[in-house]
Design an enzyme around this catalytic site. Structure first.
Site, PDB file in Angstrom:
ATOM      1  N   SER A  35       0.830  -1.207   0.000  1.00 35.75           N
ATOM      2  CA  SER A  35       0.000   0.000   0.000  1.00 35.75           C
ATOM      3  C   SER A  35       0.854   1.242   0.000  1.00 35.75           C
ATOM      4  CB  SER A  35      -0.846   0.056   1.270  1.00 35.75           C
ATOM      5  OG  SER A  35      -1.578  -1.097   1.417  1.00 35.75           O
TER       6      SER A  35
ATOM      7  N   HIS B  18      -1.814  -2.963  -6.965  1.00 37.29           N
ATOM      8  CA  HIS B  18      -2.436  -2.593  -5.688  1.00 37.29           C
ATOM      9  C   HIS B  18      -3.947  -2.725  -5.772  1.00 37.29           C
ATOM     10  CE1 HIS B  18      -3.305   0.506  -2.364  1.00 37.29           C
ATOM     11  NE2 HIS B  18      -3.124  -0.683  -1.849  1.00 37.29           N
TER      12      HIS B  18
ATOM     13  N   GLU C 218      -4.448  -0.461  -8.995  1.00 39.05           N
ATOM     14  CA  GLU C 218      -3.405   0.484  -9.424  1.00 39.05           C
ATOM     15  C   GLU C 218      -2.234  -0.355  -9.951  1.00 39.05           C
ATOM     16  OE1 GLU C 218      -3.735   4.333  -6.532  1.00 39.05           O
ATOM     17  OE2 GLU C 218      -3.104   2.490  -5.537  1.00 39.05           O
TER      18      GLU C 218
ATOM     19  N   ASN D 280      -3.940   5.955  -1.871  1.00 41.70           N
ATOM     20  CA  ASN D 280      -3.526   6.188  -0.478  1.00 41.70           C
ATOM     21  C   ASN D 280      -2.881   7.548  -0.271  1.00 41.70           C
ATOM     22  OD1 ASN D 280      -4.625   3.928   0.595  1.00 41.70           O
ATOM     23  ND2 ASN D 280      -2.770   2.710   0.521  1.00 41.70           N
TER      24      ASN D 280
HETATM   25  N1  CAA Z   1     -17.514 -10.665  -0.880  1.00 39.93           N
HETATM   26  C1  CAA Z   1     -18.693 -10.761  -1.504  1.00 39.93           C
HETATM   27  N2  CAA Z   1     -19.753  -9.952  -1.280  1.00 39.93           N
HETATM   28  C2  CAA Z   1     -19.594  -9.011  -0.320  1.00 39.93           C
HETATM   29  C3  CAA Z   1     -18.381  -8.843   0.385  1.00 39.93           C
HETATM   30  C4  CAA Z   1     -17.309  -9.720   0.078  1.00 39.93           C
HETATM   31  N3  CAA Z   1     -16.118  -9.662   0.677  1.00 39.93           N
HETATM   32  N4  CAA Z   1     -18.528  -7.818   1.250  1.00 39.93           N
HETATM   33  C5  CAA Z   1     -19.775  -7.346   1.086  1.00 39.93           C
HETATM   34  N5  CAA Z   1     -20.421  -8.059   0.129  1.00 39.93           N
HETATM   35  C6  CAA Z   1     -21.767  -7.829  -0.411  1.00 39.93           C
HETATM   36  C7  CAA Z   1     -22.869  -7.909   0.586  1.00 39.93           C
HETATM   37  O1  CAA Z   1     -23.364  -9.217   0.689  1.00 39.93           O
HETATM   38  C8  CAA Z   1     -23.911  -6.974  -0.010  1.00 39.93           C
HETATM   39  O2  CAA Z   1     -24.641  -7.560  -1.071  1.00 39.93           O
HETATM   40  P1  CAA Z   1     -26.093  -6.938  -1.530  1.00 39.93           P
HETATM   41  O3  CAA Z   1     -25.932  -5.449  -1.683  1.00 39.93           O
HETATM   42  O4  CAA Z   1     -26.371  -7.628  -2.819  1.00 39.93           O
HETATM   43  O5  CAA Z   1     -26.990  -7.289  -0.404  1.00 39.93           O
HETATM   44  C9  CAA Z   1     -23.079  -5.904  -0.668  1.00 39.93           C
HETATM   45  O6  CAA Z   1     -21.787  -6.463  -0.859  1.00 39.93           O
HETATM   46  C10 CAA Z   1     -23.025  -4.678   0.155  1.00 39.93           C
HETATM   47  O7  CAA Z   1     -22.544  -5.019   1.434  1.00 39.93           O
HETATM   48  P2  CAA Z   1     -23.115  -4.416   2.767  1.00 39.93           P
HETATM   49  O8  CAA Z   1     -24.598  -4.227   2.680  1.00 39.93           O
HETATM   50  O9  CAA Z   1     -22.586  -5.236   3.894  1.00 39.93           O
HETATM   51  O10 CAA Z   1     -22.409  -3.024   2.945  1.00 39.93           O
HETATM   52  P3  CAA Z   1     -22.260  -1.806   1.969  1.00 39.93           P
HETATM   53  O11 CAA Z   1     -23.469  -1.559   1.172  1.00 39.93           O
HETATM   54  O12 CAA Z   1     -21.709  -0.708   2.826  1.00 39.93           O
HETATM   55  O13 CAA Z   1     -21.109  -2.226   0.953  1.00 39.93           O
HETATM   56  C11 CAA Z   1     -18.766  -2.021   0.667  1.00 39.93           C
HETATM   57  C12 CAA Z   1     -19.901  -2.709   1.401  1.00 39.93           C
HETATM   58  C13 CAA Z   1     -18.722  -2.454  -0.783  1.00 39.93           C
HETATM   59  C14 CAA Z   1     -17.508  -2.500   1.364  1.00 39.93           C
HETATM   60  C15 CAA Z   1     -18.960  -0.464   0.722  1.00 39.93           C
HETATM   61  O14 CAA Z   1     -19.267  -0.058   2.009  1.00 39.93           O
HETATM   62  C16 CAA Z   1     -17.734   0.269   0.263  1.00 39.93           C
HETATM   63  O15 CAA Z   1     -17.489   0.419  -0.917  1.00 39.93           O
HETATM   64  N6  CAA Z   1     -16.959   0.774   1.242  1.00 39.93           N
HETATM   65  C17 CAA Z   1     -15.719   1.487   0.973  1.00 39.93           C
HETATM   66  C18 CAA Z   1     -14.606   0.487   0.818  1.00 39.93           C
HETATM   67  C19 CAA Z   1     -13.321   1.144   0.512  1.00 39.93           C
HETATM   68  O16 CAA Z   1     -13.157   2.368   0.499  1.00 39.93           O
HETATM   69  N7  CAA Z   1     -12.320   0.304   0.259  1.00 39.93           N
HETATM   70  C20 CAA Z   1     -10.965   0.769   0.012  1.00 39.93           C
HETATM   71  C21 CAA Z   1     -10.211   0.678   1.277  1.00 39.93           C
HETATM   72  S1  CAA Z   1      -8.577   1.288   1.064  1.00 39.93           S
HETATM   73  C22 CAA Z   1      -7.727  -0.053   0.557  1.00 39.93           C
HETATM   74  O17 CAA Z   1      -8.190  -1.155   0.485  1.00 39.93           O
HETATM   75  C23 CAA Z   1      -6.331   0.180   0.123  1.00 39.93           C
HETATM   76  C24 CAA Z   1      -5.318   0.251   1.127  1.00 39.93           C
HETATM   77  O18 CAA Z   1      -4.170   0.113   0.762  1.00 39.93           O
HETATM   78  C25 CAA Z   1      -5.568   0.586   2.522  1.00 39.93           C
END
Ligand code: CAA
Length: 298
Positions: free
Chosen positions: A119, A140, A152, A190
């Protein structure tokens, strides 16, 4: 040479997600981690995630079964020796990563591409530890890997155009959208996301608003799917601090320094959702804001 077999180093949140994406896209995939318990956790996470996608009609049951059959797990680094690309997703520790790369460099064929999912570390610092600096890139991914469409693709000073093109095409073949970034700590996402997350912790620390209101403000005011404190819990607070420390070391800018509150939380074992305690307490459903010794109910 076409990519047929994919190796993944590390079977934590990111590694297991990458292995899932790779196997689902049709690649024979092997994920390696240090011990059976972590491999088992990764395997069950993949099955659970695939199960959710099948339930939602986003993955056919037959494709899930085929992907599962393409996926294997091992505790031996040497089992990745015949892979065409190896993606590393172990903890953000350069020495640890380079030990693994050097072991693999000695046993992998010349065509094998090495890719790090780091990251925040510099790709150049890993490439230079191997004899294949021209076949080294950054790939990434984002958490949760099965749902987040971005990768990325990171080119460092030594990455050959051919390696970059193969890695870019590989990322696209996983069904992801690829963007190109140069090898600077934090790449694109990031670089912008980490100061924002740290500022949210600083705002909480200064008593500007409660945990719930800080998150609600960014969700409802800016359309973010998760508020920044929830997102940090999701990424893992120990991981956020590690990334921040590496970026602060690289840039020496206060906006990349982890605030004392976040550091204290990690010292106290608040690692976020993965161990049930972070800005929120996940031992109850729905999770409630944690009492963090800031005075008053958060
Ligand atoms: N695998 C499969 N399906 C999944 C899942 C997974 N790991 N996680 C969640 N889901 C599914 C759920 O079952 C749900 O399905 P339906 O909508 O069909 O019911 C759907 O995804 C949505 O899940 P939730 O209702 O639990 O929650 P949500 O609507 O908030 O969505 C999320 C979850 C997609 C994670 C959304 O909240 C999101 O996009 N959050 C931001 C995530 C983000 O910013 N990620 C980047 C982090 S930074 C990084 O990773 C880089 C680093 O280097 C730090």
């Amino acid at each position: 040479m076409n990519i047929k077999k994919v190796g993944v180093l590390g079977c934590g949140l990111m590694g297991s997600g990458i292995a899932q994406a790779s196997a689902t896209a049709g690649y024979t995939t092997i994920a390696r981690d240090v011990g059976e318990p972590v491999l088992e956790k990764g395997r069950s996470g993949i099955l659970k995630s695939m199960g959710r996608l099948v339930e939602k009609g986003k993955l056919a049951a037959g494709d899930r079964d085929a992907a599962t059959a393409r996926l294997s797990f091992s505790t031996r680094v040497a089992d990745l020796k015949d892979c065409d690309i190896i993606i590393e997703a172990v903890t953000e520790d350069l020495e640890l990563k380079n030990r693994l790369w050097q072991e693999l460099d000695a046993i992998c064929p010349a065509h094998t591409i090495f890719a790090s999912n780091t990251s925040s570390l510099t790709i150049a610092a890993m490439a230079a530890a191997t004899k294949r600096a021209d076949r080294f890139v950054g790939l990434h991914f984002f958490n949760p890997v099965p749902l987040m469409p971005l990768v990325e693709v990171v080119r460092t000073v030594t990455t050959s155009p051919e390696t970059f093109d193969r890695a870019y095409a590989f990322a696209k073949s996983l069904g992801k959208e690829a963007v190109t970034a140069n090898d600077n700590p934090g790449f694109i996402v990031n670089l912008l996301l980490v100061p924002f997350l740290l500022d949210a912790a600083r705002a909480l620390e200064r008593g500007i608003a409660t945990t719930a209101d800080l998150d609600r403000a960014m969700q409802l005011g800016c359309g973010h799917p998760m508020g920044p404190l929830t997102l940090m819990d999701y990424i893992g607070l120990d991981t956020v601090v590690k990334i921040a420390d590496i970026m602060f070391d690289a840039y020496r800018e206060p906006r990349y320094s982890a605030p004392p509150l976040l550091q204290r939380m990690v010292i106290a074992g608040f690692h976020g959702r993965k161990n049930g305690r972070g800005f929120y307490d996940y031992s109850v459903d729905p999770a409630v804001p944690s009492e963090l010794g800031l005075g008053g109910k958060r």
